[in-house]
Design an enzyme around this catalytic site. Sequence first.
Site, PDB file in Angstrom:
ATOM      1  N   GLU A 158      40.979  74.654  13.727  1.00 27.75           N
ATOM      2  CA  GLU A 158      41.660  75.431  14.767  1.00 27.75           C
ATOM      3  C   GLU A 158      42.735  76.350  14.198  1.00 27.75           C
ATOM      4  O   GLU A 158      43.749  75.884  13.685  1.00 27.75           O
ATOM      5  CB  GLU A 158      42.303  74.522  15.802  1.00 27.75           C
ATOM      6  CG  GLU A 158      42.959  75.319  16.923  1.00 27.75           C
ATOM      7  CD  GLU A 158      43.524  74.486  18.036  1.00 27.75           C
ATOM      8  OE1 GLU A 158      43.711  75.023  19.146  1.00 27.75           O
ATOM      9  OE2 GLU A 158      43.798  73.286  17.824  1.00 27.75           O
ATOM     10  N   GLU A 193      42.798  73.976  28.245  1.00 26.97           N
ATOM     11  CA  GLU A 193      43.979  73.474  27.537  1.00 26.97           C
ATOM     12  C   GLU A 193      45.190  74.292  27.966  1.00 26.97           C
ATOM     13  O   GLU A 193      45.654  75.181  27.251  1.00 26.97           O
ATOM     14  CB  GLU A 193      43.789  73.538  26.020  1.00 26.97           C
ATOM     15  CG  GLU A 193      44.804  72.642  25.315  1.00 26.97           C
ATOM     16  CD  GLU A 193      44.886  72.891  23.810  1.00 26.97           C
ATOM     17  OE1 GLU A 193      45.242  71.940  23.095  1.00 26.97           O
ATOM     18  OE2 GLU A 193      44.612  74.007  23.357  1.00 26.97           O
TER      19      GLU A 193
END
Length: 257
Positions: A140, A237
Amino acid sequence: MSAVYALSTCIEWQFVEAGDLAQRLRAAKDAGFDLAEFHLWRDKPIEAMAAVLDETGMRLTSLCVDPRRSIVDPAERDAMVTAVRETIAATAILGKPNLIVASGFRVEGLSEEDHFANAVAALRAAADAAEEAGVMLLLEPLNTRLFATMYLVSTKLGLDLVEAVDSPNLRLLYDIWHSAVMGEDMAEVLTDRIHLVGHVQAADMPDRNEPGTGTLDWTEIMRTLRAVGYDGAIGLEYFPTMPMAQSLDQSRRMLAD
């Protein structure tokens, strides 16, 4: 109006009124979710969560390797791979979800070439462990607003690393909010490279809230995801700014066809 993509709720930040993460899974199922994700696992009720997953048929899309360790600092490489192996073992009862890896911070005095080479070496070792276990790792990229000296804050660089490691068990996590903070052009960074992306997460600018509460053009974002060929789930998220039912209804509208 139906969603093009399956949606995954981030129970780290959502359904908090329900209680611990096992209870949040139940609440998410009651709200119509089959997919969920969260962050670090060591302080979470893993066995209780596994029981809820078995009972409800829900699936975890991702969680984070814990503890977080650097992929660019050679002094932390062994600890990083150990963290991956421990996370794989401890979370297998959760259905072998994807495991998220961040880069760690830049190492003072280290060249760009050495940062890259160190990252590739660490990720290769971690990917070997993931291949043995049948687990997917997700690398990420973050952003410099949250982490000023984080090494991996570029989608292009992240994709370059995934490509260099060349493992079927390592893919990129593309976070729309992190990418927007860094001023990236979504179509530019993803076109012809979407096969290297394993998961997408969504939140609006500037404050990481529900899609539709900020400045991003979600019609264009969804059009771009379809155009580049993304066919996975989208993780919600974000920090809710309204009651969960209302928040999720808005998110589903923004991320629908």
